[in-house]
Write an enzyme that holds these catalytic residues in place. Structure first.
Site, PDB file in Angstrom:
ATOM      1  N   LYS A 104       0.858  -1.177   0.000  1.00  6.63           N
ATOM      2  CA  LYS A 104       0.000   0.000   0.000  1.00  6.63           C
ATOM      3  C   LYS A 104       0.894   1.227   0.000  1.00  6.63           C
ATOM      4  O   LYS A 104       1.785   1.364   0.842  1.00  6.63           O
ATOM      5  CB  LYS A 104      -0.895   0.021   1.230  1.00  6.63           C
ATOM      6  CG  LYS A 104      -1.787   1.256   1.326  1.00  6.63           C
ATOM      7  CD  LYS A 104      -2.595   1.236   2.601  1.00  6.63           C
ATOM      8  CE  LYS A 104      -3.525   2.442   2.686  1.00  6.63           C
ATOM      9  NZ  LYS A 104      -4.328   2.421   3.930  1.00  6.63           N
ATOM     10  N   ARG A 109     -11.847  -1.504   5.216  1.00  5.90           N
ATOM     11  CA  ARG A 109     -11.085  -2.453   6.045  1.00  5.90           C
ATOM     12  C   ARG A 109     -10.949  -1.959   7.473  1.00  5.90           C
ATOM     13  O   ARG A 109     -10.934  -2.747   8.417  1.00  5.90           O
ATOM     14  CB  ARG A 109      -9.736  -2.766   5.410  1.00  5.90           C
ATOM     15  CG  ARG A 109      -8.722  -1.644   5.281  1.00  5.90           C
ATOM     16  CD  ARG A 109      -7.883  -1.444   6.532  1.00  5.90           C
ATOM     17  NE  ARG A 109      -6.667  -0.693   6.264  1.00  5.90           N
ATOM     18  CZ  ARG A 109      -6.005  -0.038   7.205  1.00  5.90           C
ATOM     19  NH1 ARG A 109      -6.448   0.008   8.449  1.00  5.90           N
ATOM     20  NH2 ARG A 109      -4.890   0.609   6.883  1.00  5.90           N
ATOM     21  N   HIS A 120     -15.397  11.362   8.288  1.00  2.00           N
ATOM     22  CA  HIS A 120     -15.717  10.536   7.122  1.00  2.00           C
ATOM     23  C   HIS A 120     -15.766   9.048   7.470  1.00  2.00           C
ATOM     24  O   HIS A 120     -16.669   8.321   7.040  1.00  2.00           O
ATOM     25  CB  HIS A 120     -14.654  10.785   6.040  1.00  2.00           C
ATOM     26  CG  HIS A 120     -14.787   9.900   4.847  1.00  2.00           C
ATOM     27  ND1 HIS A 120     -15.784  10.055   3.910  1.00  2.00           N
ATOM     28  CD2 HIS A 120     -14.042   8.826   4.431  1.00  2.00           C
ATOM     29  CE1 HIS A 120     -15.650   9.143   2.965  1.00  2.00           C
ATOM     30  NE2 HIS A 120     -14.613   8.382   3.263  1.00  2.00           N
ATOM     31  N   GLN A 121     -14.827   8.587   8.284  1.00  4.59           N
ATOM     32  CA  GLN A 121     -14.734   7.168   8.602  1.00  4.59           C
ATOM     33  C   GLN A 121     -15.863   6.694   9.520  1.00  4.59           C
ATOM     34  O   GLN A 121     -16.197   5.502   9.543  1.00  4.59           O
ATOM     35  CB  GLN A 121     -13.375   6.887   9.257  1.00  4.59           C
ATOM     36  CG  GLN A 121     -13.148   5.455   9.703  1.00  4.59           C
ATOM     37  CD  GLN A 121     -13.057   4.465   8.558  1.00  4.59           C
ATOM     38  OE1 GLN A 121     -12.411   4.742   7.556  1.00  4.59           O
ATOM     39  NE2 GLN A 121     -13.708   3.325   8.703  1.00  4.59           N
ATOM     40  N   ASN A 147     -19.402  13.835  19.582  1.00  7.93           N
ATOM     41  CA  ASN A 147     -18.380  14.444  18.739  1.00  7.93           C
ATOM     42  C   ASN A 147     -17.934  15.739  19.406  1.00  7.93           C
ATOM     43  O   ASN A 147     -18.720  16.389  20.106  1.00  7.93           O
ATOM     44  CB  ASN A 147     -18.927  14.727  17.336  1.00  7.93           C
ATOM     45  CG  ASN A 147     -17.840  15.202  16.386  1.00  7.93           C
ATOM     46  OD1 ASN A 147     -16.830  14.525  16.197  1.00  7.93           O
ATOM     47  ND2 ASN A 147     -18.043  16.361  15.777  1.00  7.93           N
ATOM     48  N   SER A 179      -9.171  11.913  15.355  1.00  8.18           N
ATOM     49  CA  SER A 179      -7.754  12.174  15.081  1.00  8.18           C
ATOM     50  C   SER A 179      -7.108  12.898  16.252  1.00  8.18           C
ATOM     51  O   SER A 179      -6.185  13.694  16.078  1.00  8.18           O
ATOM     52  CB  SER A 179      -7.600  12.997  13.797  1.00  8.18           C
ATOM     53  OG  SER A 179      -8.336  14.206  13.893  1.00  8.18           O
ATOM     54  N   MET A 205      -9.918   3.113  16.982  1.00  2.62           N
ATOM     55  CA  MET A 205      -9.534   3.017  15.579  1.00  2.62           C
ATOM     56  C   MET A 205      -8.858   4.262  15.030  1.00  2.62           C
ATOM     57  O   MET A 205      -8.478   4.294  13.864  1.00  2.62           O
ATOM     58  CB  MET A 205     -10.787   2.713  14.730  1.00  2.62           C
ATOM     59  CG  MET A 205     -11.602   1.523  15.202  1.00  2.62           C
ATOM     60  SD  MET A 205     -10.648  -0.008  15.359  1.00  2.62           S
ATOM     61  CE  MET A 205     -10.196  -0.292  13.648  1.00  2.62           C
ATOM     62  N   THR A 260      -6.014   6.016  16.372  1.00  2.00           N
ATOM     63  CA  THR A 260      -4.607   6.279  16.656  1.00  2.00           C
ATOM     64  C   THR A 260      -3.718   5.374  15.823  1.00  2.00           C
ATOM     65  O   THR A 260      -3.723   4.161  15.997  1.00  2.00           O
ATOM     66  CB  THR A 260      -4.317   6.074  18.160  1.00  2.00           C
ATOM     67  OG1 THR A 260      -5.112   6.999  18.907  1.00  2.00           O
ATOM     68  CG2 THR A 260      -2.852   6.301  18.473  1.00  2.00           C
ATOM     69  N   LYS A 268      -0.603  10.456  18.760  1.00  4.57           N
ATOM     70  CA  LYS A 268      -2.060  10.449  18.783  1.00  4.57           C
ATOM     71  C   LYS A 268      -2.553   9.715  20.031  1.00  4.57           C
ATOM     72  O   LYS A 268      -1.900   8.809  20.538  1.00  4.57           O
ATOM     73  CB  LYS A 268      -2.627   9.782  17.530  1.00  4.57           C
ATOM     74  CG  LYS A 268      -2.698  10.666  16.300  1.00  4.57           C
ATOM     75  CD  LYS A 268      -3.463   9.953  15.193  1.00  4.57           C
ATOM     76  CE  LYS A 268      -3.689  10.852  13.990  1.00  4.57           C
ATOM     77  NZ  LYS A 268      -4.487  10.145  12.948  1.00  4.57           N
TER      78      LYS A 268
END
Length: 308
Positions: free
Chosen positions: A67, A110, A137-138, A159, A199, A219, A221, A226
């Protein structure tokens, strides 16, 4: 050699295919049948961008690839996603390049599938409430995959900027599941499973927030510095990861490890739970899946796209 663009990926790879691919590659990694090779990740000195390569080989599926991509923080000014990636697949017998696969949709699928696999393996019995932290977005991919996995009866969302979770509410309603935007104290106390997908560089979910048996899929970091969870929360959890060494270096576990509250050997492979080698959940504890991501995941799903 074939070229598979983003539209083709969306047409031929669904959430079930992503779930199955992640489950298989995690088991292959645990059995030492799949290997991630050293990652290159560097600032290129232009556009504030980070660029890198994540290669790997899965002997079980005979999938060899890399990748390539990174993070361009100013892409929103061009109406482009900040994360950009492309996956190259090679014939393991000859070294010839078999396919070039657009990687943005695959990365999103994924990542969500990995969290869903962890929920399937580690969620408390009869889990009813799902918490989700983050609305980027994720997050939509995460919520869709989680709601496919268990029959949750409610979704609680938080959020850092309120009022930005309408797209998540719409997804929950499509699944006939009520959605409530709430505070972190309520979310942590009431949720059986929690997905964090931010993030952040400072703890969002605190130790005091999480009450009772809970599974957390962290999910967001994937870089040194981070942090989504308070280190003491990580330290009291039973920790699982795709690759424990990577988790300790740049995943959510890095802070508890650096403070001496968690050893690398305390982090277990999620693939061991899936294969039955590890028992996973024992009862009322907090379990954590530290999903920092490995190139083998992208390569596995790119192979599924090529086959489809």
């Amino acid at each position: 050699m074939q070229w598979i663009d983003e539209l083709s990926v969306k047409k031929c790879v669904d959430r079930k295919a992503a779930f199955d691919a992640m489950k298989a590659v995690f088991q292959a990694m645990d059995a030492n049948h799949a290997q991630s090779f050293p990652v290159v990740r560097e600032a290129i000195g232009h556009a504030d961008a980070l660029f890198g390569f994540k290669p790997g080989f899965d002997r079980d599926s005979m999938t060899l690839g890399v990748k390539a991509g990174g993070y361009w923080p100013n892409n929103h000014q061009r109406n482009l996603a900040n994360h950009q990636s492309t996956i190259l697949l090679f014939n393991p017998d000859t070294g010839q390049c078999e396919a070039v696969v657009a990687g943005n949709e695959i990365t999103a699928l994924r990542t969500a599938a990995a969290a869903a696999v962890s929920i399937h393996a580690l969620a408390p019995a009869k889990s009813k409430v799902l918490g989700i932290i983050g609305a980027g977005h994720q997050s939509a991919y995460q919520l869709e995959a989680a709601l496919d996995t268990l029959p949750f009866e409610q979704v609680l969302g938080w959020n850092h900027r309120s009022g930005r979770m309408r797209h998540l509410q719409a997804i929950a309603e499509q699944h006939n599941v009520p959605f409530v935007e709430t505070d972190l104290t309520h979310l942590g106390a009431e949720s059986d499973c929690i997905i964090t997908i931010t993030s952040s560089f400072s703890p969002v979910l605190l130790d005091s927030h999480v009450v009772g048996p809970t599974h957390i899929a962290a999910m967001g970091t994937d870089t040194v510095g981070k942090q989504e969870l308070e280190a003491s929360l990580v330290a009291r959890a039973n920790c699982f990861a795709e690759l424990p060494v990577q988790s300790a270096q740049l995943g959510e576990c890095q802070h508890a490890v650096s403070q001496g509250d968690l050893a690398v050997g305390d982090i277990q492979c999620i693939g061991g739970v899936l294969s039955g080698r590890l028992s996973g959940r024992h009862g009322g504890e907090v379990t954590l899946f530290d999903g920092s991501g490995v190139g083998l995941q992208d390569i596995a799903l790119a192979r599924a796209a090529l086959r489809a």
